[in-house]
Scaffold this motif. Structure first.
Motif, PDB file in Angstrom:
ATOM      1  N   ASP A 110       0.741  -1.289   0.046  1.00 16.87           N
ATOM      2  CA  ASP A 110      -0.116   0.368  -0.262  1.00 16.87           C
ATOM      3  C   ASP A 110       0.787   1.528  -0.147  1.00 16.87           C
ATOM      4  O   ASP A 110       1.160   1.876   0.979  1.00 16.87           O
ATOM      5  CB  ASP A 110      -0.570   0.050   1.536  1.00 16.87           C
ATOM      6  CG  ASP A 110      -2.043   0.924   1.300  1.00 16.87           C
ATOM      7  OD1 ASP A 110      -2.008   1.565   0.103  1.00 16.87           O
ATOM      8  OD2 ASP A 110      -2.277   1.433   2.294  1.00 16.87           O
ATOM      9  N   ASP A 112       0.721   4.760  -1.349  1.00 18.52           N
ATOM     10  CA  ASP A 112      -0.537   5.555  -0.339  1.00 18.52           C
ATOM     11  C   ASP A 112      -1.184   5.509   0.384  1.00 18.52           C
ATOM     12  O   ASP A 112      -1.865   7.001   0.663  1.00 18.52           O
ATOM     13  CB  ASP A 112      -0.907   6.820  -1.583  1.00 18.52           C
ATOM     14  CG  ASP A 112      -2.267   5.383  -2.621  1.00 18.52           C
ATOM     15  OD1 ASP A 112      -2.172   4.104  -1.814  1.00 18.52           O
ATOM     16  OD2 ASP A 112      -2.967   5.419  -3.475  1.00 18.52           O
ATOM     17  N   HIS A 113      -1.085   4.924   0.937  1.00 20.78           N
ATOM     18  CA  HIS A 113      -1.644   4.305   2.153  1.00 20.78           C
ATOM     19  C   HIS A 113      -2.870   4.484   2.293  1.00 20.78           C
ATOM     20  O   HIS A 113      -3.815   5.244   3.160  1.00 20.78           O
ATOM     21  CB  HIS A 113      -0.296   5.543   3.890  1.00 20.78           C
ATOM     22  CG  HIS A 113       0.425   4.766   3.334  1.00 20.78           C
ATOM     23  ND1 HIS A 113       1.087   3.595   4.784  1.00 20.78           N
ATOM     24  CD2 HIS A 113       1.563   5.912   3.504  1.00 20.78           C
ATOM     25  CE1 HIS A 113       3.232   3.501   4.384  1.00 20.78           C
ATOM     26  NE2 HIS A 113       2.690   4.641   3.663  1.00 20.78           N
ATOM     27  N   ASP A 114      -3.635   4.212   1.396  1.00 17.42           N
ATOM     28  CA  ASP A 114      -5.457   4.371   1.692  1.00 17.42           C
ATOM     29  C   ASP A 114      -5.733   3.154   1.984  1.00 17.42           C
ATOM     30  O   ASP A 114      -7.640   3.212   1.421  1.00 17.42           O
ATOM     31  CB  ASP A 114      -5.629   5.225   0.198  1.00 17.42           C
ATOM     32  CG  ASP A 114      -5.433   3.609  -0.456  1.00 17.42           C
ATOM     33  OD1 ASP A 114      -4.443   2.744  -0.651  1.00 17.42           O
ATOM     34  OD2 ASP A 114      -6.010   4.031  -2.170  1.00 17.42           O
ATOM     35  N   SER A 171       6.010  -0.952   2.323  1.00 20.88           N
ATOM     36  CA  SER A 171       5.464   0.202   3.130  1.00 20.88           C
ATOM     37  C   SER A 171       4.517   0.355   4.783  1.00 20.88           C
ATOM     38  O   SER A 171       3.091   0.451   5.153  1.00 20.88           O
ATOM     39  CB  SER A 171       3.389   0.048   2.242  1.00 20.88           C
ATOM     40  OG  SER A 171       2.322  -1.738   2.814  1.00 20.88           O
ATOM     41  N   ARG A 175       8.077   5.954   5.689  1.00 18.80           N
ATOM     42  CA  ARG A 175       7.172   5.938   4.144  1.00 18.80           C
ATOM     43  C   ARG A 175       7.182   4.973   3.306  1.00 18.80           C
ATOM     44  O   ARG A 175       8.353   3.899   3.290  1.00 18.80           O
ATOM     45  CB  ARG A 175       7.953   7.452   3.578  1.00 18.80           C
ATOM     46  CG  ARG A 175       8.178   8.825   4.113  1.00 18.80           C
ATOM     47  CD  ARG A 175       8.966   9.874   3.646  1.00 18.80           C
ATOM     48  NE  ARG A 175       8.511  11.108   3.959  1.00 18.80           N
ATOM     49  CZ  ARG A 175       8.703  12.259   3.698  1.00 18.80           C
ATOM     50  NH1 ARG A 175      10.034  11.692   2.800  1.00 18.80           N
ATOM     51  NH2 ARG A 175       8.677  12.969   4.272  1.00 18.80           N
ATOM     52  N   ALA A 176       6.876   4.608   2.758  1.00 15.24           N
ATOM     53  CA  ALA A 176       6.504   3.921   2.067  1.00 15.24           C
ATOM     54  C   ALA A 176       8.020   3.740   0.687  1.00 15.24           C
ATOM     55  O   ALA A 176       8.387   4.762  -0.002  1.00 15.24           O
ATOM     56  CB  ALA A 176       5.191   3.189   0.964  1.00 15.24           C
TER      57      ALA A 176
END
Length: 472
Positions: A110, A112-114, A171, A175-176
């Motif tokens: 993930d 963009d961490h959505d 992720s 940060r990813a």
């Protein structure tokens, strides 16, 4: 069947998250693989299986490449719930062209961490402008509708550099990150990742050379995934150098020269630290500490201080006590490795592909061996193997099927029992994949499924490499 003779298998390490800390930091994607560990792309609570077909023909373009997503459910995966993705699909960057090899490598995280898992895809044959075979890497964004949009990630544009020869993604905390290998060096991209493809930073490492595979995995228990980088074989060795967190501008000592061509990370001894697992399927051209006729697998155990560079790994092969079969030239044992706790004892088991293994007089039919994790002692005890003539497993062993050329494992049904997924790149000359449901202690062979190009909606063209392959 194809009559192509096995030479050496491309790195196909495939890894499942086997501990909560590993799952948290990487989304279960500590892998270097054409067929990544299943993760939840559409947010329905079930992990989804991504099956590459990098040699697929798309609108008449040979070897343009495609991907098939099989969506997980309480009943497992089926051909009825699938999405075929190419560079001609709506929202997907680029356009399908001959020899792009879209899907030659892939990783899930993930970015963009959505809350939806995104797919990173390598296309090492992509031309960038007039620069031939520069290669490209894309991110396809997960969503409730699946993978319906994407962006190109920044890569160096160099003739025949093959960016995307392998990719890895993480992720977890912080940060990813995405790690990209071309044929000569690596580049790490750090988030934030935007929907347009911009990244927070891009750091190349040009000091290692001749890259084969990349992965992420936490080997010291700090919750942050380390880079694992594998080179090509130096100095006549059968395997390459495995490096942990190499720093640009320096050349750190490898764990051991000649120890592997792929890498995976999982907690094999149950101590809470990720262990580095490396498969070396090639034949040694000179006597060394690791290379073994027929192929081998080595394990370096993690600790609070990471992996000890001065300690020899634990190695096993088909002549190791407890491991079925015998080591024979051309077996390619270790061509693919995955780790997952298949028997739910808290220890990651190692799934090993040997696509060159003969079954009777049928050469190159291929087998898969499962080596259980152990808290102490030599790995090998309790190992078992399966193949296409195992009762319940669909298919018949045929010459050069290469069953086991790729493997992955992950829980597709949310029942706590990981499935094993196996690729055979030359089944019917086009490739096929098998999904074996998890059982109490080992796979349930009688419930196994197989998928070919026809059932997945792909053209029936030779060289499709369904499930992924080497030397792409």
């Amino acid at each position: 069947m194809s009559g192509r003779r096995i030479t050496s298998c491309r790195p196909v390490a495939l890894v499942a998250a086997v501990a909560a800390v590993a799952a948290a930091l990487s989304g279960g994607t500590a892998s270097a693989a054409p067929m990544p560990v299943p993760q939840d792309i559409n947010g329905d609570g079930y992990r989804d299986l991504v099956v590459p077909a990098p040699g697929a023909t798309v609108t008449g373009h040979d070897r343009a490449g495609s991907l098939v997503v099989l969506y997980g459910s309480a009943k497992g995966v089926s051909a009825a719930r699938r999405a075929v993705i190419t560079q001609n699909s709506a929202g997907i960057p680029g356009s399908a062209e001959a020899d792009d090899l879209f899907g030659a490598s892939s990783a899930l995280a993930d970015l963009d961490h959505d809350g939806y898992t995104d797919l990173v895809v390598g296309a090492p044959g992509e031309d960038v402008g007039t620069t031939l075979d520069s290669g490209a890497v894309y991110v396809l964004w997960g969503s409730a509708k699946g993978l319906v949009s994407g962006a190109a990630l920044p890569t160096q544009v160099l003739r025949r550099w093959g960016a995307g020869a392998d990719v890895a993604a993480a992720s977890g905390p912080g940060r990813a990150r995405v790690l990209i290998a071309n044929h000569n060096f690596t580049t790490e991209l750090t988030g934030p990742f935007s929907r347009s493809g911009t990244v927070g930073s891009s750091v190349p490492n040009e000091d290692i050379g001749w890259m084969r595979a990349v992965a992420y995995g936490d080997v010291n228990g700090d919750g942050v995934a380390e880079q694992i980088q594998v080179t090509g074989p130096p100095n006549g060795s059968s395997g390459g150098r495995v490096l942990v967190d190499p720093v640009p501008g320096s050349f750190p000592p490898p764990l051991l020269e000649g120890e592997g061509l792929n890498a995976a990370v999982g907690d094999v001894n149950g101590d809470g630290y990720g262990d580095v697992v490396a498969g070396d399927p090639d034949e040694p051209s000179q006597v060394g500490p690791i290379g073994h006729v027929g192929g081998s697998v080595s394990v370096w155990f993690g600790s609070a201080k990471g992996v000890a560079l001065d300690k020899a790994p634990m190695t096993f092969h088909q002549n190791t006590a407890g491991v079925p079969g015998s080591s024979e030239r051309g077996d390619s044992f270790g061509a693919a490795v995955a780790v997952a706790d298949l028997n739910r004892d808290g220890l990651a088991d190692i799934v090993v592909g040997a696509p060159g293994e003969a079954i009777g007089a049928t050469s190159g039919a291929g087998t898969v061996t499962v080596v259980p994790g152990r808290r102490t002692g030599q790995l090998g005890t309790g190992s078992y193997t399966f193949k296409q003539d195992t009762p319940g497993v669909p298919g018949t062993p045929e010459k050069n099927d290469l069953f086991g050329c790729t493997v992955t494992a992950g829980d597709l049904t949310r029942d706590g029992r990981p499935e094993i997924v196996v690729g055979a790149s030359e089944e019917d000359g086009r490739g096929a994949v098998w999904v074996l449901p998890g059982g109490t202690t080992r796979p349930v062979y009688t419930s196994a499924l197989s998928f070919g190009t026809g059932s997945l909606g792909l053209p029936a063209v030779g060289g499709t490499m369904l499930g992924g392959d080497w030397q792409q």
